[in-house]
Design a protein around this motif. Structure first.
Motif, PDB file in Angstrom:
ATOM      1  N   PHE A 175      -7.041  -0.717  -3.932  1.00  0.00           N
ATOM      2  CA  PHE A 175      -6.683   0.291  -2.699  1.00  0.00           C
ATOM      3  C   PHE A 175      -6.854  -0.656  -1.370  1.00  0.00           C
ATOM      4  N   THR A 216      -4.800   2.610   2.741  1.00  0.00           N
ATOM      5  CA  THR A 216      -4.576   3.442   1.579  1.00  0.00           C
ATOM      6  C   THR A 216      -5.957   4.390   1.362  1.00  0.00           C
ATOM      7  N   ASP A 245       0.820  -1.183   0.094  1.00  0.00           N
ATOM      8  CA  ASP A 245      -0.101   0.026   0.082  1.00  0.00           C
ATOM      9  C   ASP A 245       0.868   1.089  -0.199  1.00  0.00           C
ATOM     10  N   CYS A 293      -8.927   3.167  -8.911  1.00  0.00           N
ATOM     11  CA  CYS A 293      -8.085   2.729  -7.528  1.00  0.00           C
ATOM     12  C   CYS A 293      -9.114   1.586  -6.685  1.00  0.00           C
TER      13      CYS A 293
END
Length: 293
Positions: free
Chosen positions: A255, A259, A211, A252
């Motif tokens: 993630f 994060t 991460d 994303c």
């Protein structure tokens, strides 16, 4: 012993680089352009060979372009100084088109010049630099992957370029599209794979490293978009908000929880606070039942 010639070259270039920087800032614009052209010719020869692992001579070799550009921006001279800056950008573009495959640490100097040109007072200089950035992203995205953070920062500089005229605003919106493209390249593995193949992979934070390493690549992109949400130009801040939302929702998804916490704390919440506190004009209505204009 094998390293001595390179170290000797490094010491020698420090002297030569200072000379090129001074000549490139000469009061006579013709002399300045001649110095820049000589530097371009030397750079083409120097970049004909790949950079050796663990050395960053390209960065040192190309740094005079940065110094010359800034020197000609910070002194009076009007059109003649703008001509020199434009020529610096043109020379940088030639280096990219001719030697992109061999560029490594030199990307930082290239993108630094283009980023500095983003806010240039002469529209033609900024337009030429933005066109060069477009060529890099269209034709050399994998080659510049090792410098993706510098690439993102350069695009953010164009999205942040001051000015409310139509051309500057259009350039800022186009820069947002380039930032979105960087997000797609980060998400689909284009940049990760290119970094993994490079000699500098171990020195570059790749998403596969967890991460923290993942966020190190994503952070400049997300933060740059979030900062543009407070842009004084309505069309730019609306575009930045839409782009940020698309990137977060579409790109994303992998993630981790930590994060996402960092993204909310460092990117989204400050953007919301800025929306309430900045002085940019916003649509309003005289009565709650009226639609905002």
């Amino acid at each position: 012993i094998a390293h001595r010639p390179r170290l000797a070259w490094d010491r020698m270039w420090r002297v030569l680089a200072a000379h090129f920087a001074r000549a490139g800032a000469h009061a006579n614009a013709d002399v300045a352009r001649y110095a820049v052209d000589s530097l371009r010719q030397l750079s083409l020869k120097f970049l004909s060979k790949e950079e050796l692992k663990a050395f960053t001579f390209q960065r040192a070799f190309l740094r005079p372009f940065e110094r010359v550009f800034r020197a000609n921006r910070d002194v009076a001279g009007g059109a003649s100084r703008a001509d020199v800056r434009e020529y610096v950008v043109a020379c940088v573009d030639v280096l990219v088109q001719a030697r992109a495959a061999n560029l490594k640490s030199g990307w930082r100097s290239i993108l630094s010049v283009l980023g500095a040109a983003a806010g240039d007072g002469e529209p033609r200089v900024a337009a030429l630099a933005f066109a060069s950035l477009g060529q890099i992203m269209d034709n050399h995205l994998e080659a510049v992957a090792v410098g993706v953070v510098d690439l993102v920062n350069c695009a953010v500089a164009f999205a942040s370029a001051p000015g409310r005229d139509e051309a500057t605003t259009a350039m800022a919106r186009a820069a947002l599209a380039k930032l979105e493209r960087c997000g797609r390249a980060l998400a689909d593995g284009t940049i990760r794979d290119a970094v993994a193949k490079s000699d500098d992979a171990k020195d570059q934070a790749a998403p596969a490293g967890g991460d923290g390493a993942q966020l190190e690549l994503w952070w400049p992109l997300l933060l740059g978009l979030a900062q543009r949400v407070a842009d004084p130009r309505e069309v730019v801040r609306n575009g930045a908000l839409s782009t940020l939302r698309r990137v977060l929702e579409r790109d994303c998804g992998d993630f981790g929880a930590e994060t996402w916490r960092l993204v909310f704390r460092g990117v989204l919440f400050p953007s919301l606070e800025s929306a309430w506190t900045d002085d940019a004009p916003r649509p309003g209505s005289t009565r709650p039942t009226d639609a905002a204009p």
